[in-house]
Motif scaffolding. Structure first.
Motif: not given
Ligand code: GLY
Ligand code: AMP
Length: 444
Positions: A238, A293, A307, A311, A315-316
């Motif tokens: 991040k 997620y 968290e 959705r 960028p994963e």
């Molecule tokens: N990579 C974190 C998010 O999609 O919120």
């Protein structure tokens, strides 16, 4: 025109008839969104044996060769519904949380349209931190200790008596700026004032949370009610600069798989976190359909939730979906229709992606710089490039956002994936881009 009976998936047809039959590539799909995550979804759909036509709203310059881009905003849900009806779209897939929070799936389903994504009520798991915390508390899902405050003086008193650093989370969508981790009481006081007295993000509550330590990772699952199908694990980066320094961004790179997460860890996260939360959502009367997620942390006292998002992660998704072997249209269909899921297979390979961002991002930056070398870099079959913020003009590509491109390499190992990606990054010429070279530093 009404959408066709695409609920009969290819797998279903094969099961019923007991024979291998080729179904026509005649399905049309609308992908809502326009960043790198949507480019990855469009790319995965373009590998489907069923999908013949892809629309993307609004899409972007990199998506345009693979999908017909439609100039409708991702929050204009009625307009999107009318487009889907007019073009006999068979299935819609939603990328961004803003579309979900705007109730896109409810509006589409009311019109008899098939859509992949949670209802507005189920999307609350992301839009309200307080809802997510109460859900976890009720269903015994491990997470940081917390208390929620609506009122400034109560929050201030609680923080004064606690330890530092402390985590302060605004209870609502705040464009990634709603989490602050003050090291001192003075800093916490200023943040609480900002959030609860000056209503910087609007009138809302604040969740005050225990500070946890350990590596974070992302566990995305396809979910249909109580049923949960895990995806390959990944990790986001991040901070803007190398060594995890600098301001928080939307993500500067990611990779998959994760060597520091054992099979037992994964099993624990699936059985004690993702499945109970999916079941909890059912029990609360808002069954989840879509991608759940889990932003998780491997702390010294076990894996805990930081968290939830409602959705695909960004960028994963850009590093995870290239590892998917199964036809993604079949997966989306099974969830959207509540029909049987095919076996989901993942390649035994590694994937690593580097985000190339405009100099100055996440602060202010200039746009409109020409980018060269993308086609050259894409000649390597182990390289993918997803556009995050670009614009096309006269066949040339220009920077048009903070995060501009994500360059993804794949290989048998993470090291190979990194080398492939960095080689490709080296071929991209642009005067105004920077990137982190240390993606995956934790494991390489
Ligand atoms: N990579 C974190 C998010 O999609 O919120
Ligand atoms: P969130 O928007 O909830 O993902 O929070 C943003 C970032 O703040 C996370 O990715 C973590 O790095 C950090 N964070 C959030 N909650 C905690 C916590 N309880 N302990 C430590 N760090 C946290």
């Amino acid at each position: 025109m009404q959408p066709g009976p695409e609920g009969r998936s290819a797998v279903f047809e094969k099961m019923v008839k007991g024979v291998e039959i080729e179904l026509p590539k005649d399905v049309s799909v609308l992908v809502v969104g326009g960043g790198g995550r949507c480019h990855a979804i469009v790319d995965a759909l373009s590998r489907s044996s069923r999908v013949g036509k892809i629309y993307c709203a609004p899409g972007n310059a990199g998506i345009a060769p693979q999908a017909e881009c439609v100039p409708i905003k991702d929050t204009a849900v009625e307009e999107l519904r009318d487009f889907a009806l007019a073009h006999a779209v068979n299935l819609t897939v939603v990328g961004p949380e803003v579309s979900l929070a705007a109730g896109i799936t409810d509006v589409f389903r009311a019109a008899g349209l098939r859509i992949f994504g949670p209802s507005k009520a189920a999307a609350t798991i992301e839009s309200s931190k307080d809802f997510a915390k109460r859900l976890m508390e009720k269903y015994n899902v491990p997470t940081a200790a917390y208390r929620t405050f609506e009122e400034y003086s109560g929050a201030l008193e609680y923080v004064r008596d606690g330890s530092f650093p402390v985590v302060l989370k605004y209870d609502g969508l705040a464009a990634g700026k709603g989490v602050v981790i003050p090291e001192t009481f003075e800093e916490a006081e200023a943040t609480l004032k900002d959030m609860l007295l000056d209503d910087r993000f609007g009138k809302g509550k604040v969740v005050v949370e225990e500070f946890l330590t350990g590596p974070e990772f992302s566990f995305m699952c396809f979910v249909d009610g109580e049923k949960v199908w895990p995806m390959a694990l990944s990790q986001d980066h991040k901070r803007a600069y190398e060594g995890d320094k600098g301001p928080n961004t939307g993500g500067m790179g990611a990779y998959s798989p994760l060597p520091f997460i054992t099979d037992e860890d994964r099993e624990y996260a699936l059985e004690k976190i993702m499945k109970p939360v999916a079941a909890g959502m059912m029990a609360e009367g808002c069954p989840f359909k879509g991608v759940l997620y889990g932003g998780l942390m491997k702390t010294p006292s076990g894996i805990k939730v930081i968290e939830f998002n409602c959705r695909f992660g960004d960028p994963e998704t850009e590093v995870v979906l290239p590892l998917l072997e199964t036809d993604i249209y079949e997966i989306f269909s099974a969830v959207a229709d509540g029909t049987s899921m095919p076996e989901i297979r993942w390649k035994e390979r590694a994937s690593m992606g580097f985000v190339m961002a405009s100099k100055g991002y996440p602060g202010s930056y200039e746009k409109g710089f020409e980018i060269e070398g993308i086609e050259e870099a894409l000649k390597d079959p182990d390289v993918r490039i997803y556009h995050m913020g670009t614009a096309a003009n006269d066949g040339r590509i220009y920077t048009a956002g903070g995060r501009v491109l994500m360059v993804i390499g794949s290989g048998d190992t993470l090291l190979q994936a990194r080398d492939k990606a960095l080689e490709a990054v080296g071929k991209i010429k642009c005067d105004n881009l920077f990137w982190r070279r240390d993606i995956g530093w934790r494991v390489l």
